[in-house]
Design a protein around this motif. Structure first.
Motif, PDB file in Angstrom:
ATOM      1  N   ASP A 195      24.704  35.857  54.560  1.00  0.00           N
ATOM      2  CA  ASP A 195      24.484  37.298  54.456  1.00  0.00           C
ATOM      3  C   ASP A 195      25.327  37.896  53.328  1.00  0.00           C
ATOM      4  O   ASP A 195      26.347  37.326  52.955  1.00  0.00           O
ATOM      5  CB  ASP A 195      24.907  37.935  55.791  1.00  0.00           C
ATOM      6  CG  ASP A 195      24.266  39.286  56.044  1.00  0.00           C
ATOM      7  OD1 ASP A 195      23.511  39.766  55.186  1.00  0.00           O
ATOM      8  OD2 ASP A 195      24.535  39.854  57.116  1.00  0.00           O
ATOM      9  N   ASP A 196      24.913  39.037  52.819  1.00  0.00           N
ATOM     10  CA  ASP A 196      25.679  39.792  51.811  1.00  0.00           C
ATOM     11  C   ASP A 196      26.041  38.921  50.620  1.00  0.00           C
ATOM     12  O   ASP A 196      27.127  39.064  50.048  1.00  0.00           O
ATOM     13  CB  ASP A 196      26.976  40.370  52.419  1.00  0.00           C
ATOM     14  CG  ASP A 196      26.719  41.159  53.680  1.00  0.00           C
ATOM     15  OD1 ASP A 196      25.614  41.705  53.796  1.00  0.00           O
ATOM     16  OD2 ASP A 196      27.606  41.226  54.541  1.00  0.00           O
ATOM     17  N   ASP A 214      22.881  40.725  48.732  1.00  0.00           N
ATOM     18  CA  ASP A 214      23.436  41.970  49.235  1.00  0.00           C
ATOM     19  C   ASP A 214      22.700  43.168  48.632  1.00  0.00           C
ATOM     20  O   ASP A 214      22.334  43.159  47.463  1.00  0.00           O
ATOM     21  CB  ASP A 214      24.919  42.072  48.914  1.00  0.00           C
ATOM     22  CG  ASP A 214      25.554  43.230  49.648  1.00  0.00           C
ATOM     23  OD1 ASP A 214      25.651  43.140  50.884  1.00  0.00           O
ATOM     24  OD2 ASP A 214      25.904  44.244  49.003  1.00  0.00           O
ATOM     25  N   GLU A 256      17.883  42.266  50.535  1.00  0.00           N
ATOM     26  CA  GLU A 256      18.175  43.310  51.511  1.00  0.00           C
ATOM     27  C   GLU A 256      18.201  44.664  50.837  1.00  0.00           C
ATOM     28  O   GLU A 256      18.650  44.779  49.699  1.00  0.00           O
ATOM     29  CB  GLU A 256      19.578  43.103  52.093  1.00  0.00           C
ATOM     30  CG  GLU A 256      19.708  41.961  53.035  1.00  0.00           C
ATOM     31  CD  GLU A 256      21.053  42.039  53.756  1.00  0.00           C
ATOM     32  OE1 GLU A 256      21.023  42.163  54.979  1.00  0.00           O
ATOM     33  OE2 GLU A 256      22.098  41.967  53.100  1.00  0.00           O
TER      34      GLU A 256
HETATM   35 MG    MG Z   1      23.718  41.945  54.433  1.00  0.00          MG
END
Ligand code: MG
Ligand code: C2E
Ligand code: MG
Ligand code: MG
Length: 286
Positions: free
Chosen positions: A180-181, A203, A237
């Motif tokens: 993630d990110d 991200d 995202e």
């Molecule tokens: Mg994220």
């Protein structure tokens, strides 16, 4: 940290700092009871496959409504939950609730989607993490291939080998893993190929003003190319508009998540959103 220590750490007194400190203390205090008072709930945001516009997964995102503090954003209370270790019980609740909700949607006749759950570093550092996950899967009779766990690069800063071993154990159960990110941490790119992950999530800060912002556009393009060369799936995202979407498609990005398709929604509203979304897809197909 005791209350007194917190005060001592606040070197420069100002009303603004004091307000912030008061709020932090209130969050810390109230958060201890949030779970048992039923103040926590989940919202869900779909992730869309750009090849056919079908949803592939739904991310569970934690929400906290407190009578005194109002709706507290996760960016504010999760770091505090991490510090106080409350994230351990809260994270377990999130995982169990997300698994149960996914099964309810299936029983309601929605097409099966993977459920994606954020896992914090302290959860990961628990010695009995695997046991806890196995227990939740067994209790709920959940098929691990419908589960995705989102971890962050900070996980790899310490105990690299141990981290890889644990992730492999999760993968061996058929659980999907995503980073993630991506791009905000400090992971060395040369290690990336050793991570047993399936997906990179770019991200959302890098998506800002893409494609008109040249710096962000270059970073986004670079991350997509990197993921492709390492045979990783890629999710962007924070996609909010069609200009971002078209750029991502042209670069070969496979999946997106963002307000353009849907904000995070309650379980009830997500089911309604998906039903009408599937109906539209079928109408355009016929
Ligand atoms: Mg994220
Ligand atoms: P994340 O895991 O990177 O989740 C994506 C965040 O981006 C969510 O914020 C989502 O609402 C937001 N987002 C998605 N699309 C858009 C968009 O198009 N525009 C904008 N402006 N924002 C978008 P949210 O729900 O506030 O969560 C923030 C962070 O809190 C999450 O970032 C995650 O790191 C953490 N978090 C949330 N729930 C949990 C949880 O259950 N456990 C843990 N450990 N962390 C969680
Ligand atoms: Mg996430
Ligand atoms: Mg995150």
């Amino acid at each position: 940290q005791t209350r007194q220590e917190e005060h001592q750490n606040c070197q420069f007194y100002s009303i603004k700092n004091n307000d912030k400190l008061q709020r932090r203390l209130a969050i810390k205090e109230q958060l201890r009871y949030a779970l048992r008072r039923g103040e926590l709930f989940l919202h869900y945001q779909p992730r869309i496959n750009l090849a056919n516009n079908y949803p592939v997964a739904v991310e569970a995102l934690l929400r906290w409504q407190n009578p005194q503090l109002g709706l507290v954003p996760p960016t504010e209370f999760i770091p505090i939950a991490e510090q106080t270790k409350l994230i351990l019980s809260i994270g377990e609740w999130v995982l169990r609730s997300a698994c149960i909700q996914q099964q309810i949607w299936q029983q309601e006749g929605l097409p099966s989607l993977r459920i994606s759950v954020n896992l914090s570093v302290s959860q990961f550092k628990q010695s009995n993490l695997i046991k806890k996950i196995d227990k939740i899967l067994a209790e709920t009779g959940f098929n691990p291939s419908y589960l995705e766990l989102e971890v962050t690069e900070s996980l790899f800063v310490e105990n690299f080998d141990q981290t890889i071993r644990l992730l492999k154990q999760l993968k061996n159960r058929g659980i999907n893993l995503s980073l993630d990110d991506f791009g905000t941490g400090y992971s060395s790119l040369s290690y990336l190929q050793q991570f047993p992950i399936d997906t990179l999530k770019i991200d959302r800060s890098f998506l800002f003003d893409v494609p008109s912002n040249p710096d962000n556009t270059a970073v986004t393009k670079g991350i997509i190319a990197l993921a492709q060369s390492l045979n990783l799936h890629i999710t962007a995202e924070g996609v909010e508009n069609s200009a971002q979407l078209e750029y991502l498609k042209a670069q070969g990005c496979q999946e997106v998540q963002g307000y353009y398709f849907s904000k995070p929604l309650s379980a009830y509203n997500l089911a309604r959103f998906l039903s009408s979304y599937y109906r539209q897809l079928e109408e355009t197909a016929s």
